[in-house]
Design an enzyme around this catalytic site. Structure first.
Site, PDB file in Angstrom:
ATOM      1  N   LYS A 216      -8.313  83.771  37.576  1.00  0.00           N
ATOM      2  CA  LYS A 216      -8.978  84.241  36.471  1.00  0.00           C
ATOM      3  C   LYS A 216      -8.106  84.897  35.541  1.00  0.00           C
ATOM      4  CE  LYS A 216     -13.060  86.523  34.747  1.00  0.00           C
ATOM      5  NZ  LYS A 216     -14.113  87.282  35.052  1.00  0.00           N
ATOM      6  N   GLU A 222      -0.684  88.882  44.575  1.00  0.00           N
ATOM      7  CA  GLU A 222      -0.819  87.806  45.800  1.00  0.00           C
ATOM      8  C   GLU A 222      -0.687  86.514  45.192  1.00  0.00           C
ATOM      9  OE1 GLU A 222      -3.067  90.462  45.164  1.00  0.00           O
ATOM     10  OE2 GLU A 222      -3.699  91.240  47.224  1.00  0.00           O
ATOM     11  N   GLY A 277     -15.526  86.441  39.265  1.00  0.00           N
ATOM     12  CA  GLY A 277     -14.491  85.716  40.250  1.00  0.00           C
ATOM     13  C   GLY A 277     -15.229  85.261  41.330  1.00  0.00           C
ATOM     14  N   ARG A 278     -16.245  86.168  41.824  1.00  0.00           N
ATOM     15  CA  ARG A 278     -17.086  85.705  43.169  1.00  0.00           C
ATOM     16  C   ARG A 278     -18.179  84.894  42.649  1.00  0.00           C
ATOM     17  NH1 ARG A 278     -17.086  91.232  41.653  1.00  0.00           N
ATOM     18  NH2 ARG A 278     -18.974  92.026  40.969  1.00  0.00           N
ATOM     19  N   GLU A 363     -18.584  93.096  47.006  1.00  0.00           N
ATOM     20  CA  GLU A 363     -18.094  93.262  45.658  1.00  0.00           C
ATOM     21  C   GLU A 363     -18.977  93.685  44.915  1.00  0.00           C
ATOM     22  OE1 GLU A 363     -13.576  92.088  44.910  1.00  0.00           O
ATOM     23  OE2 GLU A 363     -14.943  90.841  43.634  1.00  0.00           O
ATOM     24  N   HIS A 394     -22.421  84.319  72.238  1.00  0.00           N
ATOM     25  CA  HIS A 394     -21.488  84.830  73.401  1.00  0.00           C
ATOM     26  C   HIS A 394     -20.476  85.924  73.014  1.00  0.00           C
ATOM     27  CE1 HIS A 394     -23.223  81.272  75.834  1.00  0.00           C
ATOM     28  NE2 HIS A 394     -23.334  80.806  74.499  1.00  0.00           N
ATOM     29  N   LYS A 514      -4.717  98.785  44.372  1.00  0.00           N
ATOM     30  CA  LYS A 514      -3.755  97.756  43.742  1.00  0.00           C
ATOM     31  C   LYS A 514      -2.714  98.715  42.896  1.00  0.00           C
ATOM     32  CE  LYS A 514      -6.783  93.916  42.514  1.00  0.00           C
ATOM     33  NZ  LYS A 514      -7.241  93.301  41.235  1.00  0.00           N
TER      34      LYS A 514
HETATM   35  O1  F6P Z   1      -9.161  92.483  43.526  1.00  0.00           O
HETATM   36  C1  F6P Z   1     -10.530  91.791  43.319  1.00  0.00           C
HETATM   37  C2  F6P Z   1     -10.653  90.772  42.515  1.00  0.00           C
HETATM   38  O2  F6P Z   1     -10.264  91.228  41.076  1.00  0.00           O
HETATM   39  C3  F6P Z   1     -11.684  89.735  42.647  1.00  0.00           C
HETATM   40  O3  F6P Z   1     -12.766  90.465  42.081  1.00  0.00           O
HETATM   41  C4  F6P Z   1     -11.144  88.505  42.360  1.00  0.00           C
HETATM   42  O4  F6P Z   1     -12.033  87.649  42.778  1.00  0.00           O
HETATM   43  C5  F6P Z   1      -9.915  88.480  42.778  1.00  0.00           C
HETATM   44  O5  F6P Z   1      -9.244  89.839  42.763  1.00  0.00           O
HETATM   45  C6  F6P Z   1      -8.932  87.738  42.410  1.00  0.00           C
HETATM   46  O6  F6P Z   1      -8.711  87.752  40.884  1.00  0.00           O
HETATM   47  P1  F6P Z   1      -8.019  86.442  40.107  1.00  0.00           P
HETATM   48  O7  F6P Z   1      -8.730  85.498  39.946  1.00  0.00           O
HETATM   49  O8  F6P Z   1      -8.011  87.242  38.608  1.00  0.00           O
HETATM   50  O9  F6P Z   1      -6.518  86.373  40.418  1.00  0.00           O
END
Ligand code: F6P
Length: 551
Positions: A216, A222, A277-278, A363, A394, A514
């Protein structure tokens, strides 16, 4: 346009509300009632405490509720302004108060012609423009018209993202794999741990691989790190930087950062700041899903979402699935002090559904202050977790049946199997129904002894029962059902968050870690970097890491 909370909510904390206090008094009676008694007193309980919408049947009869419990819970929902908040969300008001954003994932599945206005602009046409672009691109990839730089057909799609830009696509791909194009492979890379990228790509041919970089913000450490690794991997083989055009597309709200990375905005699929995002798996973030299952199935999934949205928006609360599920979650969380909710799909294709729900629920509702910034004096979001049945039986079900904690469970099952194999589906579903029966009714000491178990062993073999469950039953796992199921949980989350008077749509709690990690990166990379400002534990760990990192 800004709507936060009705004025009454600011003056009346949840626990001081008359309906809440009445619920508390009612709980004092309910806590002594066994589900056996509730069923014994009402032979039609199993039919009465059930509701159905968008192809999903909810049996909530095996819960610690009576008509009076429901009446009080529904009263709490009314008093907390749930109706107003639902309407405000659908009207495009900025109910995500701390980020000053509208919350409009429901617009992502609004049919053409519907109007949802944010800041004076109807957003539905833009949603469909993106969907049409996605469909055209997905079809080209599926048909083999979109080719790699050397002219080879794309056979592998690697979606790079994390959190909401990963968990939804992974879950949806796994859930709908039955409907996927089988001559293509789909992989997902999320972790900054190099192992994730390396293992996901080790057997892939770069000439046949398309990367979808999903973020987003397009600033996430990452995702950007993995996207750069992907570009290096791709160009190492293909040589020419021009190849990026054929092997990378982006999904983002941030065209500037996408361009900086080197992806032309003509190859970017956009979405909007009013999509959390979620809550984004049905936006362009679902491009990998659409390539896998095809545009038609993707649209069917959106129809399922929309059917549940309409149910949530228009159905009276007493028959409203997300409202009922949300209120039951509150009931156990705040009165029975349940700390977790287990989600147990009896459907192998839903194996990533609990992981997806973890972000959606935790979240969203893992918050310690109200919308007004006051510390809450009650518990908010429970821990969600789970595994598919029958596997979980199990491993951890022992604790659910005989442990000392109360763990409300959502069982999810389907009447038809997508892969009928002998009588295996009956075996699977017999286990689901048996588990909910065993959890509710248990087996008394006397019953155990009557079966011949010696007195000394009987306590170990008896089951108190009285463990609450919901059962969600649908005919078949289809794209529509999946959409409806996800929307059901999305709206249950909103219901819970509204009762707790928290912002279910921000996520400030992810920021501190972060920021600290960013500061630490040079300290880990450079052995001479001083380590000011750390506690003695952290600086000792960093020194040790530096000492041994070279092996
Ligand atoms: O660190 C949490 C977060 O901000 C989530 O809310 C989000 O879904 C995810 O990181 C990824 O963010 P982006 O889509 O901006 O890379």
């Amino acid at each position: 346009m800004m709507v936060t909370t009705p004025a009454t909510m600011r003056t009346s904390p949840l626990t001081a509300r008359p309906a809440w206090m009445a619920l508390d008094a009612h709980y004092q009676k309910m806590r002594h009632l066994h589900l056996r008694q509730l069923f014994a007193h009402d032979s039609r309980r199993g039919e009465r405490f059930a509701a159905e919408a968008a192809g999903i049947y909810l049996d909530y009869s095996k819960n610690h509720v009576t008509d009076e419990t429901l009446r009080l819970l529904l009263q709490v929902a009314e008093d907390c302004g749930l109706r107003e908040r639902i309407d405000a969300m659908f009207r495009g008001e900025k109910i995500n108060a701390t980020e000053q954003r509208a919350v409009l994932h429901v617009a992502l599945r609004a049919p053409k012609g519907e109007r949802i206005v944010v800041d004076g602009v109807d957003v539905v046409p833009a949603v469909h423009t993106v969907l049409d672009r996605m469909a055209a691109f997905a079809q080209q990839v599926r048909d083999g018209q979109w080719r790699g730089y050397t002219g080879k057909r794309i056979r592998h799609v690697v979606s790079i993202g994390i959190g909401g830009s990963d968990l939804g696509p992974v879950m949806a791909y796994e859930a709908l794999r039955y409907y996927s194009q089988r001559d293509m492979s789909f992989r997902f890379v999320s972790n900054v741990d190099g192992t994730d990228f390396t293992e996901a790509t080790r057997d892939l041919d770069p000439e046949e691989t398309l990367f979808i970089v999903c973020s987003k913000t397009f600033t996430t450490l990452e995702t950007l790190t993995n996207a750069h690794a992907a570009r290096t991997w791709c160009l190492h083989r293909l040589g020419d930087a021009q190849a990026v055009r054929k092997h990378f597309v982006a999904v983002s709200t941030n065209s500037e950062e996408v361009t900086k990375f080197g992806i032309d905005t003509s190859q970017m699929f956009g979405f909007w700041d009013w999509v959390g995002g979620r809550y984004s798996m049905d936006s362009a973030i679902g491009l990998s899903t659409m390539i896998a299952i095809g545009p038609e199935n993707f649209r069917a999934m959106l129809d399922g979402f929309h059917a549940m949205d309409e149910h949530f928006r228009t159905t009276p609360f007493e028959r409203n699935l997300p409202v009922l599920m949300g209120l039951l979650a509150v009931w156990y969380n705040n009165f029975f002090e349940a700390q977790t909710v287990a989600v147990l799909p009896y459907e192998q294709y839903l194996k990533r559904f609990p992981a997806y729900l973890q972000q959606l629920t935790m979240e969203s509702n893992g918050k310690h202050v109200t919308l007004d910034g006051d510390r809450v004096d009650y518990q908010t979001g429970p821990v969600y977790w789970g595994e598919p049945g029958t596997n979980g039986q199990h491993s951890f079900y022992q604790l659910v049946h005989q442990g000392t904690r109360l763990i409300p469970c959502d069982f999810i099952g389907f009447c038809q199997s997508l892969n009928p194999l002998g009588h295996q589906h009956d075996l699977l579903m017999a286990n689901l129904f048996a588990q909910t029966e065993a959890l509710a009714f248990g087996k008394t000491l006397d019953e155990v002894k009557a079966g011949g178990t010696p007195d000394w062993l009987a306590p170990h073999r008896s089951f108190e029962g009285n463990r609450p469950t919901n059962t969600l039953l649908a005919e078949r796992l289809t794209p529509e059902t999946l959409g409806a199921l996800v929307a059901l949980y999305e709206h249950s989350v909103l219901t819970q968050g509204t009762i707790w008077n928290i912002d279910s749509f921000d996520q400030w709690g992810v920021e501190l870690g972060k920021a600290l990690a960013q500061r630490m990166i040079p300290e880990l990379e450079n052995a001479d970097e001083p380590l000011p400002g750390h506690d003695s534990s952290t600086s000792t760990l960093i020194r040790r890491y530096r000492r041994f990192k070279a092996g």
